[in-house]
Design an enzyme around this catalytic site. Sequence first.
Site, PDB file in Angstrom:
ATOM      1  N   SER A  78     -29.500   6.422 -30.425  1.00 51.55           N
ATOM      2  CA  SER A  78     -30.354   6.562 -31.599  1.00 51.55           C
ATOM      3  C   SER A  78     -31.031   7.925 -31.544  1.00 51.55           C
ATOM      4  O   SER A  78     -31.190   8.513 -30.461  1.00 51.55           O
ATOM      5  CB  SER A  78     -31.423   5.467 -31.603  1.00 51.55           C
ATOM      6  OG  SER A  78     -32.442   5.717 -32.554  1.00 51.55           O
ATOM      7  N   TYR A 121     -37.460  -0.571 -27.676  1.00 46.56           N
ATOM      8  CA  TYR A 121     -36.194  -0.121 -28.250  1.00 46.56           C
ATOM      9  C   TYR A 121     -35.915   1.334 -27.859  1.00 46.56           C
ATOM     10  O   TYR A 121     -34.812   1.675 -27.422  1.00 46.56           O
ATOM     11  CB  TYR A 121     -36.228  -0.264 -29.771  1.00 46.56           C
ATOM     12  CG  TYR A 121     -34.977   0.201 -30.469  1.00 46.56           C
ATOM     13  CD1 TYR A 121     -33.855  -0.625 -30.554  1.00 46.56           C
ATOM     14  CD2 TYR A 121     -34.907   1.467 -31.051  1.00 46.56           C
ATOM     15  CE1 TYR A 121     -32.703  -0.197 -31.197  1.00 46.56           C
ATOM     16  CE2 TYR A 121     -33.759   1.895 -31.691  1.00 46.56           C
ATOM     17  CZ  TYR A 121     -32.653   1.061 -31.763  1.00 46.56           C
ATOM     18  OH  TYR A 121     -31.510   1.489 -32.395  1.00 46.56           O
TER      19      TYR A 121
END
Length: 238
Positions: free
Chosen positions: A134, A146
């Site tokens: 990401s 995350y």
Amino acid sequence: MRIAGKTALVTGGTDGIGLEIARQLNAKGANVVVVGRDPGRLAAAKSEGFATIEADMSTKPGCDRVVDEIGGAPLDLLVNNAGMGGPRDLVNDFDLDLTDRAIFLNLNAPMHLIAAFLPILRERPEAAIVNVTSGLAIAPSVAGVYCATKAGLRSFTQALRHQLRDSRITVIEALPPVVETRMTAENPHKKMSASACAAEIVKAIETGKKEAYIGATKLLRIVSEVSPATARRIMIRY
């Protein structure tokens, strides 16, 4: 990599970015196996012609099931795409059960599959491992768990690439921006379509590009290289 005729395994392949990657690989002539845990979405994927494996990859037994289902069959392309968010409130509602699941799915599961399939991949004339991280692996948002898992997977990918530098395996990191998926349904920011994101990842596979910065992460990369502190100040608001 020439995709036609290759066998690909795509985790999280029944929805979102993973499903679009599977579709685009299939359109280019690959034999695609998708992994998911929702029976309805697995049935839909099967109706599109994909081989499917039902497994909850946030657990070790789920990873073991994927390995057992593939067995010793030839595998040319491993796409570690499955992921989930963790708790956002790290002060008042730090859900450790959700944290453990997110860490396993986002970070441990790719390692488990790579360890299991590396001997098979090394036997192929050409092969690739794609780890989907990401833009948040570069600079974190408030979604600390995350972000931590994606940063960890980024570091692991770089180490793996170095150790496989003399092999026939290309190790690719794909860094998407915010993409229109079920996981980002409540995110108010502008989102890239899953199909457009998948197209960039498939292009990286075809060209052997080792780092695929996608959409807004291209700009984030530049900002982070010029001023890491500025990148952090921008992203921590997400």
